[in-house]
Design a protein around this motif. Sequence first.
Motif, short mmCIF file in Angstrom:
data_model
loop_
_atom_site.label_atom_id
_atom_site.label_comp_id
_atom_site.label_asym_id
_atom_site.label_seq_id
_atom_site.Cartn_x
_atom_site.Cartn_y
_atom_site.Cartn_z
N PRO A 154 14.08 66.48 -1.29
CA PRO A 154 14.07 66.33 0.17
C PRO A 154 14.92 65.17 0.67
O PRO A 154 15.62 65.28 1.67
N LYS A 155 14.87 64.08 -0.06
CA LYS A 155 15.62 62.88 0.34
C LYS A 155 17.11 63.16 0.40
O LYS A 155 17.81 62.67 1.28
N ARG A 156 17.61 63.99 -0.52
CA ARG A 156 19.04 64.27 -0.61
C ARG A 156 19.41 65.65 -0.08
O ARG A 156 20.53 66.11 -0.25
N LYS A 157 18.44 66.34 0.50
CA LYS A 157 18.66 67.70 1.04
C LYS A 157 19.22 68.65 -0.02
O LYS A 157 20.19 69.37 0.19
#
Length: 98
Positions: free
Chosen positions: A37-40
């Motif tokens: 999620p942090k880096r999509k």
Amino acid sequence: MERPQPLSSESAKEEILLKLAEGKLYLTDHCKYESMPKRKIFTPDIIIALEIGEIKRKPDWDVEYQNWKYRVEGFDVENDDLIIITVILDNLIIVTAF
């Protein structure tokens, strides 16, 4: 316990492709809920990076879990650089992606 020998880059890549073909892909909670999620990053990104990526470095020994971690350097579906850290056991365990 004696440390097992790591797979060669070529053998590790073959095992990665085999596990993908068998559907034996497992994402750790860290990967699923933190790094992705942090880096999509999405699962198709990880799959394409593993399929086309290369193992250019020697594996790292994980003292805590007593296994070898392999770094696969590839690209996501949008052709952006993507690095996958994986452990090859009965399943292909994705530790993290960045």
